[in-house]
Design a protein around this motif. Structure first.
Motif, PDB file in Angstrom:
ATOM      1  N   GLY A  16      -6.930 -35.488   2.026  1.00 21.07           N
ATOM      2  CA  GLY A  16      -7.578 -36.678   0.924  1.00 21.07           C
ATOM      3  C   GLY A  16      -8.070 -35.555  -0.316  1.00 21.07           C
ATOM      4  O   GLY A  16      -7.961 -36.028  -1.545  1.00 21.07           O
ATOM      5  N   VAL A  17      -8.807 -34.165  -0.162  1.00 19.58           N
ATOM      6  CA  VAL A  17      -9.419 -33.739  -0.927  1.00 19.58           C
ATOM      7  C   VAL A  17      -8.111 -32.554  -1.346  1.00 19.58           C
ATOM      8  O   VAL A  17      -8.436 -32.636  -2.873  1.00 19.58           O
ATOM      9  CB  VAL A  17     -10.607 -32.327  -0.213  1.00 19.58           C
ATOM     10  N   VAL A 207      -1.674 -44.777   6.123  1.00 16.05           N
ATOM     11  CA  VAL A 207      -1.292 -43.959   5.714  1.00 16.05           C
ATOM     12  C   VAL A 207      -2.616 -43.337   5.728  1.00 16.05           C
ATOM     13  O   VAL A 207      -3.892 -43.483   5.606  1.00 16.05           O
ATOM     14  CB  VAL A 207      -1.133 -43.962   3.881  1.00 16.05           C
ATOM     15  N   GLY A 208      -3.136 -41.902   6.061  1.00 13.98           N
ATOM     16  CA  GLY A 208      -3.759 -41.417   6.427  1.00 13.98           C
ATOM     17  C   GLY A 208      -4.074 -39.830   7.596  1.00 13.98           C
ATOM     18  O   GLY A 208      -2.720 -40.020   8.320  1.00 13.98           O
ATOM     19  N   ARG A 209      -4.856 -38.983   7.921  1.00 19.75           N
ATOM     20  CA  ARG A 209      -4.595 -37.837   8.284  1.00 19.75           C
ATOM     21  C   ARG A 209      -5.563 -38.850   9.820  1.00 19.75           C
ATOM     22  O   ARG A 209      -6.100 -39.673  10.099  1.00 19.75           O
ATOM     23  CB  ARG A 209      -5.927 -36.936   8.249  1.00 19.75           C
ATOM     24  N   VAL A 238       1.099 -43.261   8.936  1.00 19.10           N
ATOM     25  CA  VAL A 238       1.892 -42.108   8.086  1.00 19.10           C
ATOM     26  C   VAL A 238       0.846 -41.336   8.233  1.00 19.10           C
ATOM     27  O   VAL A 238      -0.474 -41.467   7.884  1.00 19.10           O
ATOM     28  CB  VAL A 238       2.418 -42.772   7.241  1.00 19.10           C
ATOM     29  N   GLY A 239       1.377 -39.967   8.682  1.00 20.51           N
ATOM     30  CA  GLY A 239      -0.033 -38.759   8.412  1.00 20.51           C
ATOM     31  C   GLY A 239       0.279 -38.397   9.324  1.00 20.51           C
ATOM     32  O   GLY A 239       1.149 -38.307  10.703  1.00 20.51           O
ATOM     33  N   GLY A 240       0.070 -36.976   9.493  1.00 15.70           N
ATOM     34  CA  GLY A 240      -0.364 -35.990  10.695  1.00 15.70           C
ATOM     35  C   GLY A 240      -1.380 -35.655  11.095  1.00 15.70           C
ATOM     36  O   GLY A 240      -2.583 -36.322  10.213  1.00 15.70           O
ATOM     37  N   GLY A 291     -11.322 -43.672  -0.078  1.00 21.64           N
ATOM     38  CA  GLY A 291     -10.096 -44.626   0.138  1.00 21.64           C
ATOM     39  C   GLY A 291      -9.093 -44.681  -0.936  1.00 21.64           C
ATOM     40  O   GLY A 291      -8.627 -44.955  -1.050  1.00 21.64           O
ATOM     41  N   LEU A 292      -8.992 -42.890  -1.035  1.00 22.18           N
ATOM     42  CA  LEU A 292      -7.589 -42.755  -1.850  1.00 22.18           C
ATOM     43  C   LEU A 292      -6.615 -42.919  -1.314  1.00 22.18           C
ATOM     44  O   LEU A 292      -5.947 -44.125  -1.889  1.00 22.18           O
ATOM     45  CB  LEU A 292      -7.760 -41.566  -2.518  1.00 22.18           C
TER      46      LEU A 292
END
Length: 410
Positions: A16-17, A207-209, A238-240, A291-292
């Motif tokens: 997100g950053v 979706v996210g880390r 979705v994400g790693g 919460g982008l």
């Protein structure tokens, strides 16, 4: 305007950053401003453009995918003086946040800091031998923020938290907006059409880390109950991240592998594609400052079911763009089922979600950021008229961080 952004997380990392930094970087440059990025070097990775300044770095062995910058202040100061920056903007408190502080003081340039992360919720990543208490994290945050001309908070809840920490610097709420260029096909008059779903399943998406603090196993509990009540519902993660192998094993052990799938790391275009092929966005993290990912899902026209926490509560009005729940699996399941069983409700909430996301465009938010930069520059100019400029000699990073070292370890 000439802007220097200092960040310890940047491409090729995906989080997100990084998304926030790159979004503002691209939009500021689109609007004709000069942006310089100062970030750690990643072996084998090459940047596009000479505005990105990389520093030697070492691998942080206990946090996958992160590197620790080892900057040489003498070289940095020579570069800074050539660039003649108008504003310095840090995105984390150290180590490059400390460099930003040194640059600001040495060159009398205003310092803006964005408080992206609830650091006390990430202490479990530190080895026990160097792990510090939550109270000490609060103290470090307060002292760093109080050395800034302006602190930006992604949400009102984070602003309130910083005030509780005792931060006395000016704090303004400024979330990261949605880059409408990425969602152009979903806007009126867009030339492309949204991708069609590949099957008839109702597709939930996260979706996210993929990390412990994101509370993804909560969504597995949700899916376990949903499948017993409604057939043809799947979850796409979705994400790693460091928890990905563990979560894949959990899915196998719980017999969820046929309804839960993982994408691993995907690029920005891949994220948009995944969102367009989904029906409902689900989110159970308790640590989001903004919460982008939720906002981007809303821009795609997805209704949201999320645990009522900091980032989600700032974006979603319960019963309008989606539903907010407690940390209760049954309550979460009930709201997911309500959307699955009522396509017209899902469509209406998705429309309202998209409208709210589009009202938070990156162009609009960047305009506000530029206004705040200008106010800081004007205030610094007024101070320089009344106080003789004090030159600070930049000798070493250790000199800058000496006070912080005492705070951390004392």
């Amino acid at each position: 305007m000439k802007i220097g952004m200092f960040t310890d997380t940047y491409s090729p990392q995906i989080n997100g950053v990084v998304t926030s930094v790159i979004s503002f970087e691209n939009e500021l440059m689109r609007q004709g401003h000069e942006v310089h990025i100062f970030a750690p070097r990643f072996p084998g990775y090459k940047d596009d453009g000479n505005h990105i300044h990389r520093f030697p770095s070492v691998d942080i062995f206990f946090i996958e995918g992160y590197r620790l910058a080892i900057p040489t202040l003498w070289d940095i100061m020579a570069t800074i003086r050539k660039l003649k920056l108008d504003i310095v903007h840090s995105h984390d408190p150290f180590p490059l946040g400390l460099v930003a502080l040194r640059v600001s003081r040495a060159e009398s340039i205003p310092l803006v800091h964005t408080y992206h992360t609830l650091y006390e919720e990430y202490l479990h990543y530190l080895p026990r031998i160097i792990r510090i208490s939550k109270k000490r994290v609060e103290r470090i945050s307060r002292i760093y923020c109080d050395r800034c001309d302006l602190v930006l908070s992604p949400s009102e809840r984070i602003r309130e938290l910083l005030i509780e920490y005792g931060v006395s610097s000016r704090i303004e709420v400024l979330p990261t907006g949605v880059d409408l260029h990425e969602f152009q096909s979903l806007l009126p008059g867009g030339e492309e059409e949204a991708l069609q779903k590949k099957n008839e399943d109702t597709r939930l998406i996260y979706v996210g880390r993929v990390a412990k603090e994101k509370n993804i196993e909560f969504l597995f509990d949700v899916m376990d109950k949903v499948r017993s009540r409604v057939p043809g519902v799947v979850l796409r993660v979705v994400g790693g991240g460091p928890e990905l192998p563990h979560l894949k094993r959990v899915c196998q052990e719980r017999g969820l592998a046929d309804i839960v799938s993982f994408s691993g790391f995907v690029d920005r275009k891949g994220v948009v594609k995944e969102l367009r092929q989904s029906d409902i966005f689900v989110f159970s993290s308790l640590t989001e400052t903004q919460g982008l990912a939720i906002l981007e899902a809303m821009a795609t026209g997805l209704p949201v079911v999320a645990v009522d926490a900091m980032g989600a509560s700032q974006l979603i009005e319960h019963g309008r763009e989606g539903f907010l729940t407690g940390l209760d699996v049954d309550q979460f399941v009930d709201h997911v089922l309500k959307l699955i069983r009522n396509p017209s409700l899902r469509q209406e909430m998705g429309r309202l979600a998209r409208d709210k996301a589009m009202a938070n465009s990156l162009t609009h938010v960047t305009g506000r950021l530029l206004d705040l930069y200008g106010e800081c520059i004007d205030a610094a100019g007024d101070r320089r008229k009344n106080v003789p400029r004090r030159m600070v000699r930049a000798r070493s990073l250790a000199e800058t961080g000496k006070g912080f070292s005492k705070i951390i370890w004392s």
